[in-house]
Write a protein that holds these residues in place. Structure first.
Motif, PDB file in Angstrom:
ATOM      1  N   SER A 278       0.855  -1.196   0.000  1.00  8.12           N
ATOM      2  CA  SER A 278       0.000   0.000   0.000  1.00  8.12           C
ATOM      3  C   SER A 278       0.882   1.235   0.000  1.00  8.12           C
ATOM      4  O   SER A 278       0.783   2.119   0.854  1.00  8.12           O
ATOM      5  N   LEU A 279       1.761   1.296  -0.981  1.00 12.31           N
ATOM      6  CA  LEU A 279       2.730   2.373  -1.090  1.00 12.31           C
ATOM      7  C   LEU A 279       2.252   3.443  -2.060  1.00 12.31           C
ATOM      8  O   LEU A 279       1.473   3.174  -2.966  1.00 12.31           O
ATOM      9  N   GLU A 280       2.757   4.652  -1.868  1.00 10.49           N
ATOM     10  CA  GLU A 280       2.417   5.781  -2.725  1.00 10.49           C
ATOM     11  C   GLU A 280       3.689   6.466  -3.169  1.00 10.49           C
ATOM     12  O   GLU A 280       4.741   6.352  -2.550  1.00 10.49           O
ATOM     13  N   GLY A 281       3.577   7.211  -4.273  1.00  6.34           N
ATOM     14  CA  GLY A 281       4.690   8.024  -4.725  1.00  6.34           C
ATOM     15  C   GLY A 281       5.425   7.433  -5.901  1.00  6.34           C
ATOM     16  O   GLY A 281       5.117   6.341  -6.384  1.00  6.34           O
ATOM     17  N   LYS A 282       6.419   8.184  -6.356  1.00 13.19           N
ATOM     18  CA  LYS A 282       7.243   7.788  -7.488  1.00 13.19           C
ATOM     19  C   LYS A 282       8.703   7.821  -7.078  1.00 13.19           C
ATOM     20  O   LYS A 282       9.077   8.377  -6.047  1.00 13.19           O
ATOM     21  N   ILE A 283       9.525   7.220  -7.915  1.00 13.08           N
ATOM     22  CA  ILE A 283      10.963   7.181  -7.658  1.00 13.08           C
ATOM     23  C   ILE A 283      11.669   8.048  -8.678  1.00 13.08           C
ATOM     24  O   ILE A 283      11.459   7.907  -9.885  1.00 13.08           O
ATOM     25  N   LEU A 284      12.492   8.957  -8.197  1.00 12.30           N
ATOM     26  CA  LEU A 284      13.344   9.747  -9.084  1.00 12.30           C
ATOM     27  C   LEU A 284      14.578   8.919  -9.394  1.00 12.30           C
ATOM     28  O   LEU A 284      15.388   8.608  -8.518  1.00 12.30           O
ATOM     29  N   ILE A 285      14.711   8.520 -10.642  1.00 17.42           N
ATOM     30  CA  ILE A 285      15.790   7.624 -11.044  1.00 17.42           C
ATOM     31  C   ILE A 285      17.011   8.437 -11.451  1.00 17.42           C
ATOM     32  O   ILE A 285      16.946   9.261 -12.359  1.00 17.42           O
TER      33      ILE A 285
END
Length: 300
Positions: A278-285
């Motif tokens: 139940s995670l939210e958000g994005k990853i800056l690669i």
């Protein structure tokens, strides 16, 4: 006053230590041969008849298939009977192989609980029991194996908790207990073993959270797979301190909150699986990943 049961694990370790000390002073190559013949006698299935035909007292134990000896003193130092189609119990005499450095019984059908006499094998560097049918608790006397570098108990029927015996395992590089029936929290001591390269606990019922400091003392860790458990809480932002991580798999748990942006700083990462939480958000690669794999693994 503390309950006397609190001291049982310590008493057990002391007794195992004393037993091992006595055994070391009396064992020799003849003892080793007797121990292996006792193992052969417990084999209920030998599909390739390797042990039945080759393990004979008519020739030197050092010439038996799967057995390696050193020259001085003459002792069995390695036993590799992996993938031989064997089935049976492990006899207590196995503990008399006190010069063993490597024990590989993987990919067979050994079953039952590990005998307490195993505690006498204090020189073990490799213990590989992968893919058998061992049962019972993971024994705390593994904490006596100070030289242990490789421990794989995966794909068995071990139950109970992962005992907190890790303070003495300062050389451990691989610890895998995938696909057993373990529950309870991950012992915090694991995250202080700076030699660890691989931690793999996939497919159990482990619960609780990951400590905020989990990567502070794991500079060599490149493989962390905890999928298919019941872990909860947030993913620690200190995850980027595991700077050598190549594989990070936390899918199929109960993690909540934001995906730590620090994951994007893991420059060695090639596989990431956070799905079905139940995670939210994005990853800056911050580097070029295998993007189709990364996006697939991060999706819920």
């Amino acid at each position: 006053m503390k309950n006397i049961h609190y001291y049982f694990p310590l008493i057990h370790l002391v007794l195992c230590f004393l037993s091992a000390s006595l055994a070391i002073s009396t064992t020799n190559i003849t003892t080793d041969q007797s121990a292996l013949l006792a193992l052969r006698a417990q084999i209920s299935a030998d599909s390739n008849e390797i042990l039945a035909k080759n393990w004979s007292s008519n020739c030197s134990v050092c010439d038996w298939i799967g057995v390696t000896c050193n020259s001085r003193p003459r002792r069995v130092i390695a036993l590799d009977i992996s993938n031989m189609g064997l089935s049976g119990l492990i006899p207590p005499q196995i503990g008399n192989l006190t010069s063993l450095v490597l024990l590989n019984m993987s990919k067979n059908n050994f079953y039952g609980e590990l005998p307490s006499e195993f505690a006498q094998l204090r020189g073990l560097q490799v213990l590989d029991l992968f893919k058998n049918n061992f049962s019972g608790d993971i024994p705390p006397w593994i904490g006596l194996f100070h030289e242990l570098q490789y421990l794989d108990l995966s794909t068995n029927g071990f139950t109970g908790i992962i005992p907190p015996f890790f303070s003495n395992l300062s050389n451990l590089g691989l610890f895998a207990v995938e696909y057993n029936s373990l529950h309870g929290n991950i012992p915090q001591e694991i995250f202080n073993i700076s030699s660890l390269v691989t931690i793999s606990f996939v497919g159990n019922s482990l619960s609780g959270g990951l400590p905020d400091y989990m990567c502070n003392n794991l500079p060599r860790l490149n493989w962390l797979t905890l999928s298919l458990n019941k872990l909860n809480g947030s993913i620690p932002s200190s995850i980027n301190q595991c700077s050598q991580l190549q594989v990070l798999s936390l899918s199929d748990n109960q993690f909540t909150g934001l995906i730590p942006k620090e994951i994007g700083n893991l420059k060695a990462l090639v596989k990431l699986n956070l799905g079905r939480n139940s995670l939210e958000g994005k990853i800056l690669i911050l580097k070029t990943f295998n993007s189709h794999q990364l996006l697939k693994c991060c999706s819920n």
